[in-house]
Write an enzyme that holds these catalytic residues in place. Structure first.
Site, PDB file in Angstrom:
ATOM      1  N   GLU A  50       0.791  -1.230   0.000  1.00 28.08           N
ATOM      2  CA  GLU A  50       0.000   0.000   0.000  1.00 28.08           C
ATOM      3  C   GLU A  50       0.821   1.278   0.000  1.00 28.08           C
ATOM      4  OE1 GLU A  50      -0.658  -2.613   1.802  1.00 28.08           O
ATOM      5  OE2 GLU A  50      -2.708  -3.251   1.319  1.00 28.08           O
ATOM      6  N   LYS A 162     -17.565   0.237   5.808  1.00 27.72           N
ATOM      7  CA  LYS A 162     -18.132  -0.631   4.777  1.00 27.72           C
ATOM      8  C   LYS A 162     -19.640  -0.427   4.587  1.00 27.72           C
ATOM      9  CE  LYS A 162     -17.848  -5.276   2.962  1.00 27.72           C
ATOM     10  NZ  LYS A 162     -17.311  -6.630   3.153  1.00 27.72           N
ATOM     11  N   MET A 481      25.092   6.456   2.347  1.00 26.39           N
ATOM     12  CA  MET A 481      24.990   7.683   3.142  1.00 26.39           C
ATOM     13  C   MET A 481      25.332   7.403   4.608  1.00 26.39           C
ATOM     14  SD  MET A 481      24.549  10.839   2.976  1.00 26.39           S
ATOM     15  CE  MET A 481      23.520  11.720   1.825  1.00 26.39           C
TER      16      MET A 481
HETATM   17  C1  LIG Z   1      19.578  12.916   2.569  1.00 24.98           C
HETATM   18  C2  LIG Z   1      18.947  14.254   2.348  1.00 24.98           C
HETATM   19  C3  LIG Z   1      19.736  15.380   2.191  1.00 24.98           C
HETATM   20  C4  LIG Z   1      19.184  16.628   1.932  1.00 24.98           C
HETATM   21  N1  LIG Z   1      20.007  17.677   1.661  1.00 24.98           N
HETATM   22  C5  LIG Z   1      19.489  18.841   1.199  1.00 24.98           C
HETATM   23  C6  LIG Z   1      20.307  19.912   0.740  1.00 24.98           C
HETATM   24  O1  LIG Z   1      21.527  19.848   0.760  1.00 24.98           O
HETATM   25  N2  LIG Z   1      19.704  21.020   0.257  1.00 24.98           N
HETATM   26  C7  LIG Z   1      18.350  21.147   0.175  1.00 24.98           C
HETATM   27  O2  LIG Z   1      17.864  22.146  -0.309  1.00 24.98           O
HETATM   28  N3  LIG Z   1      17.552  20.176   0.634  1.00 24.98           N
HETATM   29  C8  LIG Z   1      18.078  19.020   1.123  1.00 24.98           C
HETATM   30  N4  LIG Z   1      17.237  18.008   1.526  1.00 24.98           N
HETATM   31  C9  LIG Z   1      15.773  18.236   1.493  1.00 24.98           C
HETATM   32  C10 LIG Z   1      15.283  18.977   2.718  1.00 24.98           C
HETATM   33  O3  LIG Z   1      15.153  18.053   3.780  1.00 24.98           O
HETATM   34  C11 LIG Z   1      13.923  19.654   2.441  1.00 24.98           C
HETATM   35  O4  LIG Z   1      12.996  18.703   2.012  1.00 24.98           O
HETATM   36  C12 LIG Z   1      13.978  20.726   1.400  1.00 24.98           C
HETATM   37  O5  LIG Z   1      15.081  21.568   1.598  1.00 24.98           O
HETATM   38  C13 LIG Z   1      12.713  21.558   1.448  1.00 24.98           C
HETATM   39  O6  LIG Z   1      12.536  22.221   0.256  1.00 24.98           O
HETATM   40  P1  LIG Z   1      11.726  23.581   0.176  1.00 24.98           P
HETATM   41  O7  LIG Z   1      12.260  24.576   1.123  1.00 24.98           O
HETATM   42  O8  LIG Z   1      11.674  23.947  -1.256  1.00 24.98           O
HETATM   43  O9  LIG Z   1      10.308  23.262   0.757  1.00 24.98           O
HETATM   44  P2  LIG Z   1       9.107  22.301   0.354  1.00 24.98           P
HETATM   45  O10 LIG Z   1       9.114  21.176   1.287  1.00 24.98           O
HETATM   46  O11 LIG Z   1       9.025  22.041  -1.095  1.00 24.98           O
HETATM   47  O12 LIG Z   1       7.934  23.238   0.818  1.00 24.98           O
HETATM   48  C14 LIG Z   1       7.405  24.201  -0.021  1.00 24.98           C
HETATM   49  C15 LIG Z   1       7.230  25.524   0.692  1.00 24.98           C
HETATM   50  O13 LIG Z   1       6.526  26.366  -0.210  1.00 24.98           O
HETATM   51  C16 LIG Z   1       5.272  26.710   0.307  1.00 24.98           C
HETATM   52  N5  LIG Z   1       4.292  26.644  -0.747  1.00 24.98           N
HETATM   53  C17 LIG Z   1       3.653  25.563  -1.243  1.00 24.98           C
HETATM   54  N6  LIG Z   1       2.801  25.924  -2.220  1.00 24.98           N
HETATM   55  C18 LIG Z   1       2.912  27.258  -2.335  1.00 24.98           C
HETATM   56  C19 LIG Z   1       2.278  28.223  -3.174  1.00 24.98           C
HETATM   57  N7  LIG Z   1       1.370  27.895  -4.091  1.00 24.98           N
HETATM   58  N8  LIG Z   1       2.635  29.510  -3.025  1.00 24.98           N
HETATM   59  C20 LIG Z   1       3.552  29.878  -2.077  1.00 24.98           C
HETATM   60  N9  LIG Z   1       4.169  29.018  -1.271  1.00 24.98           N
HETATM   61  C21 LIG Z   1       3.859  27.723  -1.408  1.00 24.98           C
HETATM   62  C22 LIG Z   1       4.988  25.758   1.431  1.00 24.98           C
HETATM   63  O14 LIG Z   1       4.157  26.365   2.398  1.00 24.98           O
HETATM   64  C23 LIG Z   1       6.385  25.432   1.949  1.00 24.98           C
HETATM   65  O15 LIG Z   1       6.803  26.390   2.891  1.00 24.98           O
HETATM   66  C24 LIG Z   1      17.779  16.765   1.850  1.00 24.98           C
HETATM   67  C25 LIG Z   1      16.975  15.657   2.055  1.00 24.98           C
HETATM   68  C26 LIG Z   1      17.533  14.401   2.272  1.00 24.98           C
HETATM   69  C27 LIG Z   1      16.630  13.233   2.436  1.00 24.98           C
HETATM   70  C1  LIG Z   2      12.890   4.244   5.496  1.00 23.00           C
HETATM   71  C2  LIG Z   2      14.243   4.743   5.848  1.00 23.00           C
HETATM   72  N1  LIG Z   2      15.034   4.039   6.708  1.00 23.00           N
HETATM   73  C3  LIG Z   2      16.264   4.498   7.022  1.00 23.00           C
HETATM   74  C4  LIG Z   2      16.731   5.677   6.519  1.00 23.00           C
HETATM   75  C5  LIG Z   2      18.114   6.184   6.918  1.00 23.00           C
HETATM   76  N2  LIG Z   2      18.990   6.223   5.725  1.00 23.00           N
HETATM   77  C6  LIG Z   2      19.186   7.337   5.020  1.00 23.00           C
HETATM   78  S1  LIG Z   2      20.153   7.124   3.664  1.00 23.00           S
HETATM   79  C7  LIG Z   2      20.349   5.498   4.032  1.00 23.00           C
HETATM   80  C8  LIG Z   2      21.147   4.624   3.135  1.00 23.00           C
HETATM   81  C9  LIG Z   2      20.580   4.526   1.782  1.00 23.00           C
HETATM   82  O1  LIG Z   2      21.205   3.489   1.058  1.00 23.00           O
HETATM   83  P1  LIG Z   2      21.040   3.397  -0.503  1.00 23.00           P
HETATM   84  O2  LIG Z   2      19.630   3.464  -0.900  1.00 23.00           O
HETATM   85  O3  LIG Z   2      21.826   2.248  -1.013  1.00 23.00           O
HETATM   86  O4  LIG Z   2      21.681   4.772  -0.985  1.00 23.00           O
HETATM   87  P2  LIG Z   2      23.210   5.239  -0.987  1.00 23.00           P
HETATM   88  O5  LIG Z   2      23.369   6.181   0.135  1.00 23.00           O
HETATM   89  O6  LIG Z   2      24.046   4.015  -0.856  1.00 23.00           O
HETATM   90  O7  LIG Z   2      23.367   5.901  -2.304  1.00 23.00           O
HETATM   91  C10 LIG Z   2      19.654   5.143   5.201  1.00 23.00           C
HETATM   92  C11 LIG Z   2      19.646   3.820   5.804  1.00 23.00           C
HETATM   93  C12 LIG Z   2      15.879   6.375   5.648  1.00 23.00           C
HETATM   94  N3  LIG Z   2      16.210   7.560   5.122  1.00 23.00           N
HETATM   95  N4  LIG Z   2      14.664   5.892   5.310  1.00 23.00           N
END
Ligand SMILES: Cc1cc2nc3c(=O)[nH]c(=O)nc-3n(C[C@H](O)[C@H](O)[C@H](O)COP(=O)(O)OP(=O)(O)OC[C@H]3O[C@@H](n4cnc5c(N)ncnc54)[C@H](O)[C@@H]3O)c2cc1C
Ligand SMILES: Cc1ncc(C[n+]2csc(CCOP(=O)(O)OP(=O)(O)O)c2C)c(N)n1
Ligand SMILES: [Mg+2]
Lengths: 584, 196
Positions: A50, A162, A481
């Site tokens: 799901e 349901k 990572m």
């Molecule tokens: C491993 C990992 C590493 C990461 N590293 C980075 C990184 O280095 N740099 C990075 O940037 N991010 C990184 N992220 C992502 C980070 O966690 C955030 O998800 C991201 O930065 C949020 O993006 P955003 O600010 O564009 O907001 P979003 O989450 O896209 O939110 C959108 C914003 O815009 C507003 N909004 C929505 N619709 C409208 C509209 N119609 N008009 C006006 N406002 C609106 C919302 O209210 C909200 O405040 C990483 C994520 C992961 C998983």
């Molecule tokens: C559901 C979930 N469990 C654990 C994590 C923590 N986590 C972040 S990156 C990562 C490793 C990801 O491995 P892979 O998909 O092989 O990507 P790589 O970093 O090797 O490119 C883990 C375990 C997560 N982000 N999401």
């Protein structure tokens, strides 16, 4: 007109313009599946778990601009769906998710496959409904779509007992919705917009910082206009990639923890920072007291709670990016007529030349190798071969960051990634939804070997539903990572980061009826990518890459963006990061 | 972000009188880690609207987020920080206290000073009802403590703005009078205010 609740649900979906539902049946929703049996105009895609239905709906939604729909049964199906709902909530993706529920008279009885669905999804959704009376069904579904798609978009959950589905009710679908308690602000305050225009026109070192809000409001054309007018450089968040073409000379690419050196330096030294549809996430700001310390900050966001949540904003503008930007362009034009640009011309020239120096001296870079495939190289080649025109989806981890750095996204709604929740396993099911919403387009899922294994069962769905998703596994034999953090911060004490027991992904693909290709040498990368793209049907390309590669630049946790490191860090930095309490 | 002006705020929230609203509000506080000190709910003149009074501890920054987050809940119609305007606050206390013959007169005297009502009497105990500001309630509890408190219950604060036309009142008016013309609705503001 009297119809069964089940039929009412589908009639409502049709009226909302839904054409695809991602779902998986079970006892509580069988009445809907029974109507679906010969219902015209709705394609049902049967997923294998799901959460995949939810992610697929996310991919469908982000790339088409429509509201994604999924349908699952009660209890365990609803709990499986929760991850996708929270993912959509964090990334502001509009969905309407239906779950089945035990009959109303059994609710609370610990009935078979009962769960407190609305209790569980309450904090994972923008709003949710339990339909207790079938006469409300039409109005509730109308409201659900309205709430999901307007204001700050997000997932809405409708729980369907349901008996409500089985019994007949008078069906009336309301034309409009009015909710006295919900009226998002779309038009920005003219006075604030004027103030912002004044600041922008007088800025010596302006930077635009744009995010997912530009994508959800389709404001890229307006953003482009503002950039053309002001010639200000643009940096994008992970969620905003594609809001502005990354190949444009004014693009600073991504900022933040794994953003470019030039983006982070530009933001740090900016005197006016214009944040549009971005939420100052901690991955972006690093240590907040050191984020853009000298900048007057303008923040355009439709959600007032995003404003001044993490960073104090000087000129807040609550409104829709698209509308505010188009007013802002007018206001800037007006302001430019009265304010002599000569005052800032020299400073602006210096600023652009400073940025050019940063770009020249500290571009994104990696060491080339003739022996082992570098992950960055694979992504660069994907970018070149597709000319940035593919629809890209990623998993979560290093490969996600490399994809963000090295794939040059050209258009909005062409990039799907799990940013806020960072959900491993997001890739394949999301790509499936993207493909369902964009038949004929090239959809590439850039996945990790770890992430892929969290939802690889969806290859069966791709095969059965003829969704020719191309998956490139950046196979570094583990949780790269995690390994990177253990290497850089935890003194190379590698724990639970290797995935020794992974299957042979080529044979796994073939077992599902898909095509599998393996690459182990740098010279094979381009031919294999070409073959993948030209092979019909779903393909898995398993690329064995250098497991020691790290993502740089990197802002070690707890650090300021300006302290980003471009190579493995000093002991000092390492020890400080080890004490930080913010994770990846 | 945080500032050091942390204090208690009394926040009035008008919400749709719908199933699940209370859990949405309570859930918001636990999910976001805000400190909620008391919460009381009741119907308003319009039976489709309920009014909650929340007492929240926080600095200006936290309170701003609390208000914005409350607003973001779909079923919330209006949020007002009453601490920002002139208002009346009341809390009600029911307290059952040991009443040995020798102590009875003294307990009643304390009760009198606080305008408490004796609502139940047994051979060994008095139950008193008191309304007032929080400090007043605290004070009577302290004075009765030496007699031996058997049980007490406090309603949590309710609050209402003073003045002819407050922002919240205007909204309540805009929302309309009750739909069925209910006869002789109590118009006395004290019904809601526990004014003494
Ligand atoms: C491993 C990992 C590493 C990461 N590293 C980075 C990184 O280095 N740099 C990075 O940037 N991010 C990184 N992220 C992502 C980070 O966690 C955030 O998800 C991201 O930065 C949020 O993006 P955003 O600010 O564009 O907001 P979003 O989450 O896209 O939110 C959108 C914003 O815009 C507003 N909004 C929505 N619709 C409208 C509209 N119609 N008009 C006006 N406002 C609106 C919302 O209210 C909200 O405040 C990483 C994520 C992961 C998983
Ligand atoms: C559901 C979930 N469990 C654990 C994590 C923590 N986590 C972040 S990156 C990562 C490793 C990801 O491995 P892979 O998909 O092989 O990507 P790589 O970093 O090797 O490119 C883990 C375990 C997560 N982000 N999401
Ligand atoms: Mg990996």
């Amino acid at each position: 007109m009297k119809l069964s609740g089940a039929r009412i649900v589908l009639e409502c979906l049709k009226r909302e313009g839904a054409d695809v539902i991602f779902g998986l049946p079970g006892g509580a929703v069988l009445p809907i599946y029974d109507v679906l049996y010969d219902f015209k105009g709705l394609r049902h895609i049967l997923v294998r778990q799901e959460a995949a239905a939810g992610h697929a709906a996310e991919g469908y939604s982000r790339t088409t601009g429509k509201i994604g729909v999924c349908l699952v049964t009660s209890g365990p199906a609803a709990t499986n769906l929760v991850t996708a709902l929270q993912d959509a909530l964090m990334d502001s993706i509009p969905l309407v998710a239906f779950t089945g529920q035990v009959p109303t008279h059994l609710i609370g009885n610990d009935a078979f496959q009962e769960a407190d669905n609305v209790g569980i999804t309450r904090s994972a959704t923008k709003h949710n409904f339990l339909v207790k009376d079938g006469n409300d069904l039409g109005a509730i579904i109308k409201e659900a779509f309205h709430i999901a798609g307007t204001g700050r978009p997000g997932p809405v959950h409708v729980d369907l007992p349901k008996d409500v589905l089985v019994k007949e009710w008078t069906f009336e679908y309301p034309e409009t919705v009015h909710l006295r308690s919900y009226n998002p602000t779309y038009e920005g305050h003219p006075g604030q917009i004027k103030k912002a225009a004044r600041a922008i026109v007088r800025a010596k070192r302006p930077v635009l910082y744009v995010g997912g809000g530009i994508i959800s409001s389709d404001a890229s054309p307006e953003l482009r206009e503002l950039v053309e007018l002001t010639q200000a450089p643009v940096t994008q968040t992970l969620m905003g990639l594609g809001a502005f073409p990354m190949a444009d000379p004014l693009s600073l690419d991504m900022l933040g923890m794994h953003g470019t050196y030039y983006a982070n330096m530009a933001v740090h030294h900016a005197d006016v920072l214009v944040a549009v549809g971005a939420r100052f996430d901690d991955r972006v700001t690093g240590r907040v007291d050191a984020f853009a310390p000298d900048a007057e900050i303008i923040h355009v966001d439709i959600d007032p709670s995003s404003i001044s949540k993490n960073i104090k904003v000087h000129i807040p503008i609550v409104g829709d990016c698209k509308r505010v930007l188009s007013r802002l362009v007018e206001a800037v034009r007006e302001e430019m007529r009265t304010y002599p640009q000569s005052g800032v011309r020299e400073a602006r020239k210096q600023w652009m030349s400073q940025i050019a120096d940063w770009k020249r001296d500290f571009p994104l870079r990696y060491e080339w190798s003739d022996e082992v495939v570098k992950p960055q190289h694979v992504i660069q080649e994907i970018s070149t071969l597709t000319n940035g025109e593919a629809l890209i989806v990623t998993g979560v981890g290093q490969h996600q960051m490399w994809a963000a750095q090295y794939y040059r996204v050209k258009h909005p709604r062409a990039w799907c990634t799990s940013g806020g929740l960072g959900t491993m396993g997001y890739g394949l099911p999301t790509a499936m939804g993207v493909q369902a919403g964009n038949p004929g387009r090239l959809v590439i899922n850039i996945d990790g070997d770890g992430s892929f294994q969290m939802n690889s069962q969806e290859l069966a769905t791709c095969f059965e539903e003829k969704l020719p998703v191309k998956t490139v596994i950046i196979n570094n034999g583990g949780h790269g990572m995690v390994r990177q953090w253990q290497r850089i911060i935890y003194k190379e004490r590698y724990c639970a980061s290797d995935l020794g027991g992974s299957p042979d992904f080529v044979r796994l693909a073939e077992a599902y009826g898909c095509t599998g290709i393996r690459v182990t040498k740098p010279s094979e990368v381009v031919p294999a990518l070409e073959k993948m793209i030209s092979t019909p049907g779903p393909v898995v390309l398993d690329v064995w890459v250098d497991k020691h590669e790290c993502v740089f630049p990197m802002v070690p946790a707890g650090g300021a963006n300006i302290d980003m490191i471009l190579a493995p860090p000093s002991v000092d930095v390492r020890d400080k990061a080890a004490k930080s309490q913010t994770g990846f | 972000m945080s500032t050091d002006d942390a204090r208690k705020h009394t926040i009035a929230v008008l919400v749709e009188n719908k199933f699940g609203v209370l859990s949405r509000v309570a859930g918001l506080f636990s999910a976001r880690g805000y400190n909620i000190e008391s919460l009381s709910v009741g119907e308003t003149l319009d039976p489709t609207v309920s009014r909650m009074t929340l007492v929240v501890h926080g600095d200006a920054f936290i309170i701003e987020q609390v208000i914005k987050q409350l607003h973001k809940l779909i079923d919330v119609i209006k949020v007002t920080d009453l601490s920002e305007e002139d208002h009346v606050e009341r809390e009600m206390l029911l307290i059952r206290v040991n009443a040995e013959p020798a102590a009875r007169a003294e307990i009643l005297r304390v009760g009198d000073i606080f305008r408490a009502k004796v609502v139940d009497v047994t051979a060994t105990a008095y139950t008193l009802e008191v309304t007032g500001e929080e400090t007043k309630i605290d004070a009577i509890v302290e004075l009765l403590r030496p007699f031996g408190i058997q049980e007490l219950v406090r309603t949590g604060k309710v609050a209402i703005a003073r003045g002819p036309k407050t922002r919240l009142r205007k909204v309540e008016e805009k929302l309309g009078k009750p739909k069925s013309a209910a006869p002789a609705q109590p118009q006395d503001p004290r019904v809601v205010g526990f004014a003494d």
